[in-house]
Design an enzyme around this catalytic site. Structure first.
Site, PDB file in Angstrom:
ATOM      1  N   LYS A 158       0.838  -1.181   0.000  1.00 28.43           N
ATOM      2  CA  LYS A 158       0.000   0.000   0.000  1.00 28.43           C
ATOM      3  C   LYS A 158       0.892   1.256   0.000  1.00 28.43           C
ATOM      4  CE  LYS A 158      -0.799   2.239   3.522  1.00 28.43           C
ATOM      5  NZ  LYS A 158       0.263   2.884   4.356  1.00 28.43           N
ATOM      6  N   GLU A 226      -1.068   7.839  16.747  1.00 30.06           N
ATOM      7  CA  GLU A 226       0.376   7.675  16.922  1.00 30.06           C
ATOM      8  C   GLU A 226       0.921   8.905  17.632  1.00 30.06           C
ATOM      9  OE1 GLU A 226       1.643   4.914  13.153  1.00 30.06           O
ATOM     10  OE2 GLU A 226       1.231   7.005  12.750  1.00 30.06           O
ATOM     11  N   ASP A 245      -2.862   7.596   3.454  1.00 27.55           N
ATOM     12  CA  ASP A 245      -1.879   6.750   4.126  1.00 27.55           C
ATOM     13  C   ASP A 245      -2.535   5.765   5.088  1.00 27.55           C
ATOM     14  OD1 ASP A 245       0.642   5.818   4.985  1.00 27.55           O
ATOM     15  OD2 ASP A 245       0.655   7.221   6.666  1.00 27.55           O
ATOM     16  N   HIS A 250      -5.902   0.935   6.318  1.00 29.76           N
ATOM     17  CA  HIS A 250      -6.058   0.373   7.664  1.00 29.76           C
ATOM     18  C   HIS A 250      -7.434   0.711   8.260  1.00 29.76           C
ATOM     19  CE1 HIS A 250      -1.877  -0.006   6.962  1.00 29.76           C
ATOM     20  NE2 HIS A 250      -1.444   1.073   7.580  1.00 29.76           N
TER      21      HIS A 250
END
Ligand code: BG6
Length: 480
Positions: A158, A226, A245, A250
């Site tokens: 990805k 994060e 991203d 995800h």
């Protein structure tokens, strides 16, 4: 002759990439060390730097020592692994490099070339994927059917494309060289133990599934946070941004695992059919709804990061309230939020159940204080908790939230497999269950494209480093 999946040649485009250094070399070596690569195999690194086979082997050793210190315990064993490494210098945009690669495959292979099990791993920037696939086709290195029973596979990291159009084009190009059952689109989240456990939790237990719907669930919140910034990936981030991203892959894959219907069986296609249906049911954001449903953020100081434009509009945070317009979920908000430089590093799914019809133990609005929740913590802890209300000891009848908790580390001794170990083994065995299928990639891009178009390049809200993102994101949650 049918090729044994364990006799293989693994061609790694992007031999010098960060991903190769941090994840792929250590994983391949550990798989060898643990005895999972029992057959004869070769690993051919391909990259732009001029290296001899010996220099490449040294470089791989240095990278493993740097990023996975301590895993090289047995020098003899490591030397044996190193003898299986070869290197080809090539410019991925020039066909002559592929002829050299072909030659190296023939030299390195233990099987006659065309009958071998060949895996091409693209650990390269997304813009190179079409270039490499096109050249593999030109050089005759692809192949849907190999008469002698050989196997060809392509593994693509990805982000797969950068929007719907580029993904459709890449899919079409790949389909001209490989069949869908030869294509392994990687989202490493699908290799995580706790992500794979979502299906097991839902479908191996009788008590949750009857409640897993709009009648009983009030909301679903998915957080991928994060506590660090973009590190040295300024150039990539400027191109990608957080929607592409993290949310496109995800975030939406976690959502699909929570929302999918029970599959007909556990075959890769049965499971992927159900995930694709969820993605297809997600309502697309429009200009009229974007302010209500989406918050984009950028951490304070992002514009001063290396390789970032001083007037960058790239988002490093996103919160989206998705609506899954199907029979099971209509009306249940799915809040997905993710970001860099937030207060904590945590990935978690919180399923909040509806309040009981009458609240005997406090004012009606106090229900949310003890509302039942199933909390699937994907990382760093690997736990599942169930929250419920309990009577606080004492004369007064006051309820407090309490938790029943399962922790992987207490319940099982962990084998130490990481997502890349698992995904590499799956790809070798030809198991596509944890890889993303063409239709899901395209549905996911349609969702992200709609958001990005509706935002029309507006400046994201700036948020302080170490916070939970822009305040507007909590408001989004508040009006669930
Ligand atoms: C990657 C993203 O896919 O996933 C990174 O490109 C992100 O930006 C990473 O940091 C998170 O993965 P993990 O496994 O550390 O949660």
């Amino acid at each position: 002759m049918q090729t044994d999946a364990h006799h293989f040649t693994f061609v790694l485009f992007g031999a010098g990439s960060d991903l190769a250094a941090r994840k792929l070399y250590p994983s391949l070596y550990q798989l060898a060390r643990w005895g999972h690569l029992s057959g004869s195999y070769r690993i051919i690194g391909a990259g732009r730097t001029g290296l001899s086979h010996e220099e490449y082997r040294l470089q791989v050793r240095e990278r493993i020592a740097e990023f996975s210190p301590g895993i090289i315990e047995d020098e003899e064993h490591f030397a044996d692994f190193c003898r299986k490494l070869f290197y080809v210098r090539m410019d991925f945009g020039r066909i002559d490099g592929y002829h050299a690669l072909h030659q190296e495959i023939m030299n390195a292979s233990v099987e006659p070339d065309l009958c071998s099990h060949l895996l091409f791993y693209l650990s390269t920037p997304p813009s190179l994927a079409p270039v490499i696939v096109g050249n593999l086709r030109e050089a005759g290195l692809g192949g849907k059917t190999l008469r002698c029973g050989g196997l060809r596979k392509i593994l693509v990291e990805k982000p797969y494309g950068s929007d719907l159009q580029s993904a459709v084009e890449l899919n079409a190009l790949i389909a001209s060289v490989f069949s869908e059952n030869q294509v392994f689109r990687i989202d490493h989240y699908l290799g995580k133990e706790t992500v794979q456990n979502i299906l097991v939790f839902r479908f191996s237990n009788g008590i949750f599934e009857p409640l897993w719907n709009r009648q009983h669930i009030a909301s679903v919140e998915i957080t991928i946070a994060e506590d660090f910034g973009i590190r040295d990936r300024g150039a990539f981030y400027e191109q990608a941004g957080l929607f592409r991203d993290i949310i496109q892959n995800h975030g939406l894959q976690l959502l699909a695992s929570v929302a999918m219907e029970p599959p007909v069986d556990l075959s890769a296609d049965a499971v992927r059919d159900e995930k694709a249906k969820v993605l297809r049911s997600i309502r697309l954001v429009t200009h009229d709804t974007v302010d209500r449903e989406v918050v984009a953020g950028q951490y304070d100081g992002y514009r001063r990061e290396k390789q970032v434009a001083p007037d960058s509009l790239t988002e490093t945070f996103a919160a989206v309230r998705f609506h899954v317009d199907n029979w099971r979920w209509k009306g249940v908000p799915f809040l997905v939020r993710a970001g860099k430089n937030l207060a904590e590093t945590v990935t978690e799914i919180v399923i909040t159940f509806a309040c009981p019809p009458q609240n005997f133990f406090g004012p009606a609005e106090s229900c949310s204080y003890t509302a039942n929740q199933v909390i699937l913590r994907i990382q760093p802890e690997e736990t599942i908790a169930i929250r419920f209300g309990a009577k606080r000891p004492g004369e007064a009848v006051i309820t407090d939230p309490v938790y029943m908790r399962f922790d992987y580390k207490d319940a099982f001794s962990r084998p130490g497999m990481t997502p890349y170990h698992r995904l590499l083994l799956d790809a070798l065995a030809g198991n596509q269950l944890n890889f993303i299928r063409q239709d899901s990639v395209e549905y996911s891009w349609a969702i992200i494209d709609a958001i990005r178009q509706a935002l029309a390049g507006a400046m994201p809200d700036v948020y302080p480093v170490g916070s939970w993102g822009p305040p507007r994101a909590s408001e989004l949650k508040g009006v669930l």
